[in-house]
Write an enzyme that holds these catalytic residues in place. Structure first.
Site, PDB file in Angstrom:
ATOM      1  CG  HIS A 183      -0.436   0.195   2.537  1.00 13.74           C
ATOM      2  ND1 HIS A 183      -0.247   1.434   3.093  1.00 13.74           N
ATOM      3  CD2 HIS A 183      -0.050  -0.697   3.484  1.00 13.74           C
ATOM      4  CE1 HIS A 183       0.223   1.296   4.338  1.00 13.74           C
ATOM      5  NE2 HIS A 183       0.353   0.015   4.591  1.00 13.74           N
ATOM      6  CG  ASP A 213       2.368   1.255   7.923  1.00 12.59           C
ATOM      7  OD1 ASP A 213       2.115   0.756   6.818  1.00 12.59           O
ATOM      8  OD2 ASP A 213       1.534   1.277   8.852  1.00 12.59           O
ATOM      9  CD  GLU A 265      -2.935  -1.447   5.153  1.00 17.85           C
ATOM     10  OE1 GLU A 265      -2.860  -2.479   5.848  1.00 17.85           O
ATOM     11  OE2 GLU A 265      -2.671  -0.327   5.629  1.00 17.85           O
ATOM     12  CD  GLU A 266      -1.942   2.454   7.378  1.00 17.59           C
ATOM     13  OE1 GLU A 266      -2.595   1.948   8.296  1.00 17.59           O
ATOM     14  OE2 GLU A 266      -0.711   2.266   7.242  1.00 17.59           O
ATOM     15  CG  ASP A 316       1.845  -3.247   5.358  1.00 20.39           C
ATOM     16  OD1 ASP A 316       2.559  -2.305   5.795  1.00 20.39           O
ATOM     17  OD2 ASP A 316       0.615  -3.167   5.255  1.00 20.39           O
ATOM     18  CG  HIS A 355      -0.041   3.303  12.438  1.00 19.73           C
ATOM     19  ND1 HIS A 355      -1.378   2.994  12.404  1.00 19.73           N
ATOM     20  CD2 HIS A 355       0.472   2.817  11.298  1.00 19.73           C
ATOM     21  CE1 HIS A 355      -1.648   2.340  11.287  1.00 19.73           C
ATOM     22  NE2 HIS A 355      -0.522   2.212  10.598  1.00 19.73           N
TER      23      HIS A 355
HETATM   24 CO    CO Z   1      -0.329   1.057   8.873  1.00 16.33          CO
HETATM   25 ZN    ZN Z   2       0.890  -0.783   6.452  1.00 15.82          ZN
END
Ligand code: CO
Ligand code: ZN
Length: 332
Positions: free
Chosen positions: A60, A162, A192-193, A215, A301
């Site tokens: 992603h 990420d 994706e998130e 990922d 994150h």
């Molecule tokens: Co993420």
């Molecule tokens: Zn990710």
């Protein structure tokens, strides 16, 4: 791969607003010889034509962010999260909007730590009144963490590793594509998130016989991190399970076999909370055998995530070795 990764990290791309990161990826793929197309939702699909089967490999390109919900009389902005945001990571961090406007995140005074929620936080862009703020941002404007990139020994610290790390990995593999006959669709997916959304329509469209997601995953190697058998520098992780997927045993087996044959150190990953694009892909149509190569990442994150560069290069070697396995497309 470091330079490409640094370039990808600079690009703005919260879920649903991936135009900038997609155009950077398009530039990086320009000389690849692959057929490029952007689908309805914005997924960037790079196809190597072939026969005998179709392999989908997804990473992603979107990143977590914040979306403005309200602007008060003094010009302070309230927001809702785009993807998983932890209030602990937000207070004091700097964010940037698509138009370059920057803000710092402040918080209301609270009496009890339990009250410390996203609703108590706001973005301060330095405006003195609502009208001034509204000239700079609007309801619905999105912001992301301010980009930065540091290479220190083997460790890389950056924003949105990420999953810009996964995107850089795919670009590296595409640049050095092993000679295989079958078709490969590399998908740089959107959204994706916010629930593995782009991968869902891409998989439906592409009808792969086999799929991998690339990922990041969490680690259990920091103080009081909670038990998890993945550490930075231990090699790429081969996913066993997360909340979106139980990896197909044959795909997982092929990944482990590829790693062993090439003497690539690897770790087995069980992620207790979180998912990847493979969660959507494996449920597409009549089902797609799917697995995941994960890049161990600390502080996922947060504004400053950390990976080990050796894990990234070994993950690329692992993906390339997997692609060259015999009998990839055998019946389940
Ligand atoms: Co993420
Ligand atoms: Zn990710």
């Amino acid at each position: 791969m470091k330079n490409i990764l640094q370039r990808l990290i600079q690009a703005f791309g919260p879920s649903g607003r991936e135009e900038e990161i997609r155009s950077v990826l398009r530039e990086e793929l320009a000389g690849s010889g692959l057929e490029l197309k952007t689908d309805v939702l914005g997924n960037l699909i790079a196809t190597k034509a072939g026969r005998g089967g179709r392999l989908m490999i997804a990473a992603h390109m979107d990143e977590i962010g914040l979306l403005v919900t309200h602007i008060d009389d003094k010009g302070f902005l309230r927001f809702t999260p785009i993807g998983g945001q932890d209030p602990k990571n937000l207070l004091g961090s700097r964010v940037i909007f698509a138009n370059g406007i920057m803000g710092t995140i402040g918080g209301e005074k609270i009496k009890d730590a339990k009250e410390f929620k996203l609703e108590k936080l706001y973005i301060d862009i330095g405006a003195t009144a609502a009208a001034e703020a509204k000239e700079l941002v609007a309801i619905g404007s999105m912001a992301v963490f301010v980009p930065h990139f540091t290479c220190q020994g083997n460790r890389i610290i950056g924003k949105s590793l990420d999953n810009r790390a996964g995107c850089a990995l795919l670009l590296a593999v595409i640049r050095d594509l092993p000679p295989v006959d079958y078709q490969i669709d590399f998908v740089f997916s959107v959204q994706e998130e916010v629930g593995l959304r782009g991968a869902r329509t891409a998989a439906y469209h592409l009808e792969p016989h086999l799929a991998l997601a690339v990922d990041v995953t969490r680690t259990g190697d920091t103080p009081e991190s909670g038990p998890m058998a993945v550490e930075l520098g231990g090699g790429p992780a081969i996913k066993v399970k997360d909340t979106s997927l139980i990896s197909h045993p044959r795909v997982r087996g092929l990944l482990e076999k590829a790693a062993k044959e090439r003497d690539i150190p690897f770790q087995l990953e069980v992620l207790l909370r979180g998912g990847t694009d493979a969660g959507s892909i494996h449920l597409s149509r009549a089902g797609v055998p799917s697995g995941v190569i994960s890049i161990p990442t600390r502080y996922v994150h947060s504004p400053a995530e950390m990976i080990d560069y050796r894990d990234l290069t070994r993950a690329a070697t692992l993906l390339s070795a997997f692609m060259q396995q015999d009998q990839l497309f055998m019946a389940p």
